[in-house]
Design a protein around this motif. Structure first.
Motif, short mmCIF file in Angstrom:
data_model
loop_
_atom_site.label_atom_id
_atom_site.label_comp_id
_atom_site.label_asym_id
_atom_site.label_seq_id
_atom_site.Cartn_x
_atom_site.Cartn_y
_atom_site.Cartn_z
N ILE A 19 -2.25 51.35 54.25
CA ILE A 19 -2.69 50.02 53.82
C ILE A 19 -3.00 50.02 52.33
CG2 ILE A 19 -4.55 48.32 54.04
CD1 ILE A 19 -4.63 49.11 57.07
N TYR A 20 -3.62 51.06 51.85
CA TYR A 20 -3.96 51.16 50.43
C TYR A 20 -2.69 51.18 49.57
CZ TYR A 20 -6.51 52.87 46.27
OH TYR A 20 -7.06 53.02 45.02
N GLN A 21 -1.68 51.91 50.02
CA GLN A 21 -0.45 52.03 49.24
C GLN A 21 0.45 50.81 49.36
OE1 GLN A 21 1.53 55.70 50.23
NE2 GLN A 21 -0.38 56.84 50.09
N LYS A 22 0.53 50.23 50.57
CA LYS A 22 1.52 49.18 50.82
C LYS A 22 0.95 47.80 51.07
CE LYS A 22 4.75 50.14 53.56
NZ LYS A 22 5.57 50.43 54.70
N GLY A 23 -0.31 47.74 51.47
CA GLY A 23 -0.91 46.48 51.88
C GLY A 23 -0.98 46.39 53.40
N TYR A 24 -1.90 45.60 53.88
CA TYR A 24 -2.12 45.48 55.32
C TYR A 24 -0.91 44.85 56.02
CZ TYR A 24 -4.12 43.92 59.75
OH TYR A 24 -4.34 43.70 61.08
N GLN A 25 -0.44 43.73 55.49
CA GLN A 25 0.64 43.02 56.17
C GLN A 25 1.96 43.79 56.14
OE1 GLN A 25 0.83 38.88 55.01
NE2 GLN A 25 -1.40 38.71 55.03
N ALA A 26 2.17 44.61 55.13
CA ALA A 26 3.41 45.39 55.03
C ALA A 26 3.36 46.68 55.86
CB ALA A 26 3.69 45.73 53.58
N THR A 27 2.20 46.99 56.41
CA THR A 27 2.04 48.20 57.21
C THR A 27 2.11 47.82 58.68
OG1 THR A 27 0.65 49.21 55.52
CG2 THR A 27 0.52 50.15 57.73
N SER A 28 3.05 48.41 59.40
CA SER A 28 3.21 48.09 60.82
C SER A 28 2.52 49.13 61.71
CB SER A 28 4.70 48.04 61.19
OG SER A 28 5.25 49.35 61.15
N VAL A 29 2.22 48.72 62.92
CA VAL A 29 1.65 49.65 63.90
C VAL A 29 2.62 50.80 64.14
CG1 VAL A 29 0.93 49.91 66.32
CG2 VAL A 29 0.15 47.94 64.99
N ASP A 30 3.91 50.49 64.22
CA ASP A 30 4.91 51.55 64.43
C ASP A 30 4.91 52.57 63.30
OD1 ASP A 30 5.76 50.56 66.89
OD2 ASP A 30 7.34 49.31 66.00
N GLU A 31 4.71 52.11 62.07
CA GLU A 31 4.65 53.03 60.93
C GLU A 31 3.39 53.90 61.01
OE1 GLU A 31 5.25 52.87 56.12
OE2 GLU A 31 4.64 51.04 57.16
N ILE A 32 2.29 53.31 61.41
CA ILE A 32 1.05 54.06 61.58
C ILE A 32 1.24 55.12 62.65
CG2 ILE A 32 -1.35 53.91 62.35
CD1 ILE A 32 -1.30 51.01 61.08
N ILE A 33 1.84 54.74 63.75
CA ILE A 33 2.09 55.67 64.86
C ILE A 33 2.99 56.82 64.40
CG2 ILE A 33 3.27 55.89 67.09
CD1 ILE A 33 2.19 53.00 67.66
N ALA A 34 4.04 56.51 63.66
CA ALA A 34 4.94 57.55 63.17
C ALA A 34 4.23 58.50 62.21
CB ALA A 34 6.15 56.92 62.48
N THR A 35 3.37 57.95 61.37
CA THR A 35 2.64 58.76 60.40
C THR A 35 1.60 59.65 61.06
OG1 THR A 35 2.97 57.05 58.74
CG2 THR A 35 1.27 58.65 58.28
N THR A 36 0.92 59.12 62.05
CA THR A 36 -0.14 59.89 62.71
C THR A 36 0.40 60.78 63.82
OG1 THR A 36 -0.55 58.07 64.27
CG2 THR A 36 -1.93 58.17 62.29
N GLN A 37 1.64 60.54 64.22
CA GLN A 37 2.28 61.30 65.29
C GLN A 37 1.50 61.21 66.60
OE1 GLN A 37 2.89 65.19 63.55
NE2 GLN A 37 4.65 64.48 62.40
N VAL A 38 0.94 60.02 66.87
CA VAL A 38 0.33 59.75 68.17
C VAL A 38 1.24 58.80 68.92
CG1 VAL A 38 -2.03 60.08 67.30
CG2 VAL A 38 -1.06 57.78 67.38
N THR A 39 1.02 58.68 70.20
CA THR A 39 1.82 57.75 70.98
C THR A 39 1.30 56.34 70.79
OG1 THR A 39 0.41 57.94 72.92
CG2 THR A 39 2.24 59.54 72.73
N LYS A 40 2.14 55.38 71.12
CA LYS A 40 1.72 53.99 71.05
C LYS A 40 0.55 53.77 72.01
CE LYS A 40 4.55 50.70 69.82
NZ LYS A 40 5.58 49.66 69.74
N GLY A 41 0.60 54.44 73.16
CA GLY A 41 -0.50 54.35 74.13
C GLY A 41 -1.81 54.85 73.55
N ALA A 42 -1.75 55.93 72.78
CA ALA A 42 -2.97 56.47 72.15
C ALA A 42 -3.51 55.49 71.12
CB ALA A 42 -2.68 57.82 71.50
N PHE A 43 -2.63 54.88 70.35
CA PHE A 43 -3.08 53.89 69.36
C PHE A 43 -3.82 52.76 70.07
CE2 PHE A 43 -2.79 49.99 66.96
CZ PHE A 43 -3.14 50.38 65.68
N PHE A 44 -3.18 52.22 71.12
CA PHE A 44 -3.78 51.07 71.81
C PHE A 44 -4.93 51.46 72.73
CE2 PHE A 44 0.23 49.16 70.37
CZ PHE A 44 -0.31 48.08 69.69
N TYR A 45 -5.09 52.73 72.99
CA TYR A 45 -6.30 53.20 73.70
C TYR A 45 -7.51 53.04 72.78
CZ TYR A 45 -9.74 56.41 75.66
OH TYR A 45 -10.90 56.96 76.16
#
Length: 124
Positions: A19-45
């Motif tokens: 978010i700091y580098q790209k902005g909130y709206q330009a950052t997707s949940v999928d990108e966060i998941i890919a960066t953190t290497q967690v599953t989508k289920g873990a994110f939404f948990y």
């Protein structure tokens, strides 16, 4: 720290970085998941949606770091103008949280989101 706490902390930190580098709206949940290497289920948990995660970034990373940093300088005795100058100098030149090329993380987020989202406006 438990595994769940570590995972949540990692999601929040990586989200902040993106978010700091790209902005909130330009950052997707999928990108966060890919960066953190967690599953989508873990994110939404840990977060019911992106907004909840964004608010956690503000309340758990941005606000505490900015408040702790600024309070240390503003509570010093002496000339307030000198203290503010020293605070800004340290923030810009001696702090790894703040990267000059990206601007102020909290101000950036406030400018980007306050007109679109009341929760962000209140939290920031």
């Amino acid at each position: 720290m438990s595994k769940a706490e570590t995972t949540r902390s990692s999601i929040i930190q990586k989200s902040f970085d993106l978010i700091y580098q790209k902005g909130y709206q330009a950052t997707s949940v999928d990108e966060i998941i890919a960066t953190t290497q967690v599953t989508k289920g873990a994110f939404f948990y840990h977060f019911k949606n992106k907004e909840e995660m964004g608010l956690a970034v503000i309340s758990e990373i941005m606000s505490p770091r900015m408040s702790k940093f600024s309070t240390a300088y503003l509570r010093k005795g002496g000339d307030v103008r000198t203290n503010i100058y020293k605070m800004l100098e340290a923030l810009l030149l001696k702090n790894d949280f703040f990267k000059v090329e990206y601007g102020c993380p909290l101000v950036n987020l406030i400018e980007e989101m306050s007109a679109h989202n009341q929760a962000f406006k209140k939290t920031a």
